[in-house]
Motif scaffolding. Structure first.
Motif, PDB file in Angstrom:
ATOM      1  N   UNK A  48     -50.213  -8.765  46.262  1.00  0.00           N
ATOM      2  CA  UNK A  48     -50.851  -9.667  45.307  1.00  0.00           C
ATOM      3  C   UNK A  48     -51.160  -8.978  43.994  1.00  0.00           C
ATOM      4  N   UNK A  49     -51.595  -7.710  44.082  1.00  0.00           N
ATOM      5  CA  UNK A  49     -51.879  -6.951  42.856  1.00  0.00           C
ATOM      6  C   UNK A  49     -50.592  -6.752  42.062  1.00  0.00           C
ATOM      7  N   UNK A  50     -49.479  -6.477  42.777  1.00  0.00           N
ATOM      8  CA  UNK A  50     -48.189  -6.348  42.093  1.00  0.00           C
ATOM      9  C   UNK A  50     -47.843  -7.642  41.362  1.00  0.00           C
ATOM     10  N   UNK A  51     -48.110  -8.770  42.023  1.00  0.00           N
ATOM     11  CA  UNK A  51     -47.852 -10.081  41.404  1.00  0.00           C
ATOM     12  C   UNK A  51     -48.727 -10.267  40.164  1.00  0.00           C
ATOM     13  N   UNK A  52     -50.001  -9.896  40.262  1.00  0.00           N
ATOM     14  CA  UNK A  52     -50.904  -9.998  39.102  1.00  0.00           C
ATOM     15  C   UNK A  52     -50.381  -9.158  37.944  1.00  0.00           C
ATOM     16  N   UNK A  53     -49.925  -7.926  38.273  1.00  0.00           N
ATOM     17  CA  UNK A  53     -49.417  -7.046  37.216  1.00  0.00           C
ATOM     18  C   UNK A  53     -48.182  -7.659  36.569  1.00  0.00           C
ATOM     19  N   UNK A  54     -47.332  -8.343  37.366  1.00  0.00           N
ATOM     20  CA  UNK A  54     -46.177  -9.017  36.777  1.00  0.00           C
ATOM     21  C   UNK A  54     -46.643 -10.095  35.797  1.00  0.00           C
ATOM     22  N   UNK A  55     -47.681 -10.857  36.194  1.00  0.00           N
ATOM     23  CA  UNK A  55     -48.223 -11.876  35.295  1.00  0.00           C
ATOM     24  C   UNK A  55     -48.709 -11.253  33.997  1.00  0.00           C
ATOM     25  N   UNK A  56     -49.418 -10.114  34.132  1.00  0.00           N
ATOM     26  CA  UNK A  56     -49.919  -9.409  32.954  1.00  0.00           C
ATOM     27  C   UNK A  56     -48.757  -8.932  32.080  1.00  0.00           C
ATOM     28  N   UNK A  57     -47.692  -8.415  32.726  1.00  0.00           N
ATOM     29  CA  UNK A  57     -46.515  -7.962  31.977  1.00  0.00           C
ATOM     30  C   UNK A  57     -45.862  -9.122  31.230  1.00  0.00           C
ATOM     31  N   UNK A  58     -45.816 -10.301  31.881  1.00  0.00           N
ATOM     32  CA  UNK A  58     -45.200 -11.472  31.247  1.00  0.00           C
ATOM     33  C   UNK A  58     -45.993 -11.869  29.998  1.00  0.00           C
ATOM     34  N   UNK A  59     -47.321 -11.931  30.137  1.00  0.00           N
ATOM     35  CA  UNK A  59     -48.153 -12.360  29.004  1.00  0.00           C
ATOM     36  C   UNK A  59     -48.063 -11.336  27.862  1.00  0.00           C
ATOM     37  N   UNK A  60     -48.298 -10.044  28.179  1.00  0.00           N
ATOM     38  CA  UNK A  60     -48.271  -9.037  27.118  1.00  0.00           C
ATOM     39  C   UNK A  60     -46.862  -8.895  26.542  1.00  0.00           C
ATOM     40  N   UNK A  61     -45.838  -9.041  27.401  1.00  0.00           N
ATOM     41  CA  UNK A  61     -44.446  -8.933  26.937  1.00  0.00           C
ATOM     42  C   UNK A  61     -44.101 -10.043  25.961  1.00  0.00           C
ATOM     43  N   UNK A  62     -44.533 -11.276  26.264  1.00  0.00           N
ATOM     44  CA  UNK A  62     -44.268 -12.398  25.353  1.00  0.00           C
ATOM     45  C   UNK A  62     -44.974 -12.147  24.012  1.00  0.00           C
ATOM     46  N   UNK A  63     -46.220 -11.659  24.084  1.00  0.00           N
ATOM     47  CA  UNK A  63     -46.947 -11.367  22.839  1.00  0.00           C
ATOM     48  C   UNK A  63     -46.221 -10.288  22.024  1.00  0.00           C
ATOM     49  N   UNK A  64     -45.742  -9.229  22.699  1.00  0.00           N
ATOM     50  CA  UNK A  64     -45.018  -8.165  21.978  1.00  0.00           C
ATOM     51  C   UNK A  64     -43.742  -8.710  21.342  1.00  0.00           C
ATOM     52  N   UNK A  65     -43.078  -9.631  22.059  1.00  0.00           N
ATOM     53  CA  UNK A  65     -41.794 -10.152  21.553  1.00  0.00           C
ATOM     54  C   UNK A  65     -41.983 -10.924  20.251  1.00  0.00           C
ATOM     55  N   UNK A  66     -43.215 -11.370  19.969  1.00  0.00           N
ATOM     56  CA  UNK A  66     -43.454 -12.115  18.731  1.00  0.00           C
ATOM     57  C   UNK A  66     -43.339 -11.211  17.506  1.00  0.00           C
TER      58      UNK A  66
END
Lengths: 230, 145
Positions: A48-66
């Motif tokens: 579950x923690x791995x899944x949470x970290x993936x969610x965090x990566x998705x959010x921060x990754x989308x922000x970086x892509x901007x």
């Protein structure tokens, strides 16, 4: 009925009723959530923690892509801008970098937990293989993401990393050149690493994750004290 | 949690725990702790950035990320296979980790014993410890060589 007041719970229920009539949402949620797990199945919350970290990566990754600009000329400067001028840019990029490392650590801890508890055994072979696929995808994320800042470390780590592929018999050099988009690490490498990092790997991860979670839901968690599956 | 759920939880057999809300709540607490760890680490040690990439200037110590270091170091160590021929070190350096990963991928089909408790599978525990020690040793060696 007295005066109509705003009642969030009532509105929420009304919304659920509306959805329920159309797609049977209550039954779906009940099927997904109202399951039981063996008390002795200690997961340590690692998956579950791995899944949470993936969610965090998705959010921060989308922000970086901007703000990230994927060309050798401007990639480095866009990272400098994110780190030094953009509000909280340094935090978003740092959380993305730390999240990448933690995600791999928790993937490995999760794998060790499953091996030690024997939770990979029949009938959970497909869950295990999907999980191994998720580990490979996560390592792929790390490898492709590492090049994107286009600094010395990124460039040369990718040069030696892709060079390893060249040691594969017969088609090694072809694999290396395919990964690089030519004989050297260049603008083409940056383009395809970004494409893999932002399109192919996320799609692969979500697909594998759905398989992984669906089978866990269907079979339930393994009871580490039970010797055989009924 | 409504009354129906409460009744559900109370009527569960002893060895079972409702996924919702019991397990989910614990999981969310774990997520919250990890979020704190992420932000703390980021504040103490923000992501670094070296000089802009220069294809003409090879740095002295080129290393991959820590999670590839063990394989990278094994590829270097594989030089000991040179007695098998000029191509053997590179070939075995890639093939051996590849085969080991493939074996790990198919683990449920290789280990078909029905016993799950770790204490009843001492050979598997021993294998885990040995593999871990080798990987950690290769990683540290790779870091300092």
């Amino acid at each position: 009925m007295q005066a109509v007041r705003f009642n969030p719970a009532l509105w929420f229920n009304a919304g659920l009723d509306w959805l329920d009539e159309r797609v049977g949402i209550r039954e779906l949620v009940a099927t997904l959530l109202h399951v039981v797990i063996p008390r002795s199945a200690h997961t340590y919350y690692l998956g579950g923690i791995t899944l949470f970290l993936f969610g965090s990566q998705a959010v921060t990754g989308i922000l970086l892509s901007l703000y990230y600009q994927p060309t050798p000329e401007s990639a480095y400067n866009s990272i400098l801008y994110i780190m030094n001028e953009l509000n909280f840019g340094w935090l978003i990029r740092s959380v993305h970098a730390w999240g990448a490392n933690l995600m791999i650590i928790f993937c490995i801890l999760h794998l060790l937990r499953v091996v030690i508890q024997g939770a990979y055994k029949a009938p959970r072979e497909i869950t295990w293989m999907a999980g191994m696929g998720l580990l490979f995808v996560t390592l792929g994320f790390g490898f492709t993401g590492y090049l994107l800042p286009w600094d010395q470390r990124a460039y040369w780590a990718t040069t030696v990393g892709t060079e390893i592929a060249a040691a594969v018999p017969l088609i090694g050099v072809n694999i290396r050149d395919f990964m690089r988009g030519g004989a050297d690490v260049s603008a083409l490498t940056l383009s395809r690493f970004l494409g893999v990092h932002m399109l192919i790997l996320p799609a692969a991860l979500i697909g594998l994750l759905l398989v992984h979670l669906f089978i866990i839901h269907q079979q339930g968690l393994a009871d580490p004290h039970a010797t055989e599956e009924k | 949690m409504n009354d129906a759920n409460k009744k559900d939880a109370a009527s569960q057999p002893k060895g079972l725990l409702p996924f919702w809300p019991h397990y989910v709540l614990s999981e969310l607490i774990a997520w919250y702790v990890i979020l704190g760890v992420l932000v703390t680490l980021s504040a103490i040690l923000p992501a670094g950035l070296e000089d802009k990439a220069n294809p003409l200037l090879t740095p002295e110590h080129v290393k991959p990320e820590w999670y590839f270091l063990s394989v990278y170091q094994f590829l270097k160590v594989a030089a000991v296979f040179s007695f098998l021929g000029a191509e053997a070190p590179r070939l075995l350096g890639v093939l051996i980790p590849g085969i080991l990963l493939a074996l790990l991928f198919f683990l449920p089909f290789l280990d078909r014993g029905p016993k799950r408790p770790a204490r009843q599978r001492p050979w598997m525990l021993a294998l885990v410890v040995i593999v871990l020690l080798v990987v950690i040793a290769l990683t540290i060696w790779g870091q300092y060589s």
